[in-house]
Design an enzyme around this catalytic site. Structure first.
Site, PDB file in Angstrom:
ATOM      1  N   LYS A 107      36.630  37.785  52.995  1.00  0.00           N
ATOM      2  CA  LYS A 107      36.849  37.120  51.709  1.00  0.00           C
ATOM      3  C   LYS A 107      36.435  38.043  50.570  1.00  0.00           C
ATOM      4  CE  LYS A 107      35.607  32.718  49.419  1.00  0.00           C
ATOM      5  NZ  LYS A 107      34.809  31.478  49.587  1.00  0.00           N
ATOM      6  N   SER A 181      37.147  27.272  49.199  1.00  0.00           N
ATOM      7  CA  SER A 181      37.638  28.385  48.412  1.00  0.00           C
ATOM      8  C   SER A 181      38.032  29.585  49.274  1.00  0.00           C
ATOM      9  CB  SER A 181      36.567  28.821  47.406  1.00  0.00           C
ATOM     10  OG  SER A 181      35.404  29.300  48.069  1.00  0.00           O
ATOM     11  N   SER A 205      33.550  25.320  51.698  1.00  0.00           N
ATOM     12  CA  SER A 205      34.589  26.347  51.726  1.00  0.00           C
ATOM     13  C   SER A 205      34.740  27.052  53.061  1.00  0.00           C
ATOM     14  CB  SER A 205      34.322  27.388  50.640  1.00  0.00           C
ATOM     15  OG  SER A 205      34.412  26.792  49.371  1.00  0.00           O
TER      16      SER A 205
END
Length: 687
Positions: A107, A181, A205
């Site tokens: 990420k 997210s 998330s």
């Protein structure tokens, strides 16, 4: 294609740079990317890392160009060089690396040396000189990093649509949101592009994208994995997570990340030995029916299908040895409402403060806010976050956060209404990212031996993780003086500056409104809310002592990208759907729990039939006109863009107390095996 070298891939003296002989590109199926399958293929010499890279790269490139899954994808040549370095190792060395040749992604709020970290905010982009220790542990184990994944900006969201780099395509149907997210990481695994991906989790998330993309999401005990090198949402609550093909893979990967050596990490905790219940006869609880609000633009059809899938999961839990018991979830919901509905949201602003208050962006926003204030049109950030399609939400928004204290003191009045309003403003900030100043050159800081914090002081361009450690250690007098000056500022000036974020052009509108919420609270509010939280947490812990684990839906509904865009493009932005996705995620880190999200079923929907049912229900007075219109609008959208019959994943999350990670993984693995489901569409639709 961006040609950022995957710096940090383990370099070994034995690597001689020789290229492996050309191999015909194999047809790689998703199930072949699991750890055991890859190891078997490599061991039999039917596959090499180079051949795997060649086979995967067309899909990887497409995922960046047309599916918005990657923010940074390394070039084919760079990945082949990295693969061939692995292949040049002696067999004995290869055998010692548990992740030799395993492709993965990270990420883009987690540092990889030499690769820009953006947190999905171009103005924030900077290039760190060190790799996050947890990621370095994966690289040192032989894993092959392919790139950095897309995400909700500054990890503020559970929908996965809040990125200037596009919306990562949901592997089941790109018209539906992937969850956030950690949207790109969940989608990358669901699509079968990588064996696993690293994400973060503050309020869900690391779990919601797993549920919406049909893969496994592992969220360990708070502080069990180092978060040095992570851009934080709420640093005290942030976790590094893994999206994987299976629970077995995820548990092994989490163990490797936990092994990372870090010289200084103020949020790292010493593992505790806690008693774990037996795998037969363990007690579990599920939310009461009033909390299981399955309603969505999918209509009654989607609600019934989701409810049936959850009942099937409950039966499955009993079948693997669980005993269902009653538990009151209300205290957990009250705790969840505080994460971003109370002054705790200021921790998000604090983590990004150096960036938000630096450069022309912050000053221009403040100037614009002052101009609007003079004109009498300044946005009221105290209510902007509370907008909802639900009348009860808007009603209680006016009551304010004072209800938190009354609830904590034992008052039950307006509890449900208050919780809904707080969740509407809260679930946004799902995962987390640290703040960085201006970019530093590679020579600005000296990497440490463990790949974490630089040994000596560096400029504010170092990653926020590095910056935080330096501030804690008091490594520079300048940093200390800066903090003194900040404390001397007038409180009203600080609140005005935070509220002005709604005009910061560097941020997406929904992100700026979330962060601006910090400007509605004072320092006294923080202590009021800490005291309220202590009481609410005690009530929640008392309830949790009745059970060994919880079984909850990972997400209550699937939303289309269009539905979220329509909701969040309002002025000010609304995010009731995002809040609903966080119903059973926001309390987890606040209550120091670990969790595993697993695939549990499929929800089959016929949008045309749903619209017909909604119209009949409207005529019978069973649904509101607004709800029926939402179903019609979805049906029209799906008809205009493709098939009206869709199959979407349904997932559940199992939650347990701190340091029960291994026991929880055993339960979750049994649940996944009992469901018979694999990863992504192939792993669901082939059942």
């Amino acid at each position: 294609m961006l040609e950022h070298a995957p710096i940090g891939i383990a370099q070994h003296p034995a690597a001689n740079g020789k290229r492996a002989p050309p191999m015909q590109n194999p047809d790689i199926k998703q199930q072949q990317l699991g750890l055991q399958a890859l190891r078997a293929a490599y061991s039999s010499q039917n596959l090499s890392p180079s051949a795997l890279v060649r086979a995967l790269y067309p899909s990887l490139a497409s995922a960046q160009s047309s599916k918005s899954i990657f923010i940074r994808l390394f070039g084919l040549g760079e990945l082949l060089d990295a693969a061939q370095r692995l292949e040049a190792m002696p067999q004995e060395q290869r055998s010692s690396l548990p992740l030799w040749g395993v492709p993965f992604a990270v990420k883009d709020n987690v540092d990889v040396a030499g690769c820009p970290t953006t947190a999905a905010c171009p103005a924030f982009s900077n290039t760190p000189t060190t790799t996050a220790p947890a990621v370095k542990a994966l690289l040192d184990a032989g894993a092959l990093l392919v790139g950095k994944t897309n995400m909700d900006q500054f990890a503020a969201g559970l929908v996965g649509t809040r990125s200037p780099y596009g919306v990562p395509a949901n592997p089941f149907d790109s018209r539906f949101v992937p969850g956030g997210s950690s949207s790109g990481s969940g989608a990358a695994v669901g699509w079968g592009l990588v064996s696993f991906a690293v994400g973060t989790d503050t309020a869900g998330s690391g779990r919601v994208p797993a549920g919406l993309c049909g893969c496994v999401g592992m969220k360990g005990t708070l502080g069990s994995v180092s978060t040095v090198g992570v851009v934080p949402a709420c640093a005290s609550l942030d976790c590094l997570t893994v999206f994987a093909q299976s629970v077995q893979d995820g548990a092994e990967l989490m163990q490797i990340m936990r092994s990372a050596s870090v010289s200084m990490d103020v949020w790292r905790r010493v593992p505790q030995q806690v008693p774990c219940p037996p795998l037969q006869g363990f007690r579990f609880a599920v939310p009461c029916p009033s909390l299981l609000e399955w309603s969505s633009p999918g209509g009654q059809q989607a609600a019934l299908a989701s409810a049936e899938q959850f009942q099937a999961a409950i039966s499955r839990m009993k079948g693997i040895g669980g005993v269902q018991v009653d538990m009151n979830f209300e205290p957990l919901m009250d705790v969840a409402s505080m994460l971003y509905g109370a002054s705790f949201v200021a921790e998000r602003y604090s983590g990004l403060r150096a960036f938000l208050e630096s450069g022309s962006g912050g000053s221009e926003a403040l100037a614009h806010a002052k101009k609007r204030k003079l004109q009498g049109s300044l946005v009221d950030t105290s209510t902007a976050a509370s907008h909802s399609d639900d009348a009860s939400d808007s009603e209680v928004a006016a009551e304010g956060v004072g209800l938190i204290a009354s609830r904590a003191n034992g008052s039950s009045s307006s509890s449900r209404l208050h919780r809904n309003a707080m969740q509407t403003s809260s679930s946004e900030a799902s995962d987390a990212d640290l703040e960085r100043g201006t970019p530093c050159s590679p020579s600005a800081a000296t990497p440490s031996n463990d790949g974490g914090v630089p040994d000596g002081p560096s400029c504010l361009a170092a990653s926020v993780g590095q910056q935080q450690q330096q501030q804690v250690q008091g490594s520079t007098a300048a940093a200390g003086e800066e903090q003194v000056q900040k404390r001397r500022r007038k409180p009203e000036e600080e609140l005005e500056k935070q509220q002005a974020l709604v005009y910061d052009s560097r941020l997406l509108p929904v992100t700026s409104h979330i962060l601006a919420g910090a400007g509605t609270f004072t320092a006294a509010d923080v202590y009021d809310h800490l005291a309220a939280f202590a009481r609410l947490r005690a009530a929640a812990v008392s309830e949790l002592q009745r059970v060994d684990c919880l079984l909850v839906p990972t997400a209550l509904a699937h939303y289309t990208v269009q539905e979220i865009a329509a909701e969040e493009s309002a002025t000010p932005p609304r995010w009731a759907s995002n809040a609903k996705l966080g119903r059973f995620t926001n309390f987890v880190n606040l209550l120091d729990m670990c969790g595993v999200a697993v695939p549990s079923g499929l929800v089959m929907l016929d949008a045309v039939a749903a619209a017909e049912e909604a119209e009949a229900a409207l005529q019978a007075g069973q649904v509101s006109a607004a709800d029926a219109a939402a179903v019609r609008e979805r049906t029209f959208h799906l008809a205009q863009t493709g098939a009206t019959r869709v199959a979407l994943p349904f997932g559940v999350t199992i939650l347990a107390g701190a340091w029960k990670d291994e026991w929880l993984a055993c339960v979750a693995q049994k649940m996944q095996e009992a469901s018979g489901l694999g990863c992504g569409p192939d792993g669901h639709l082939r059942v």
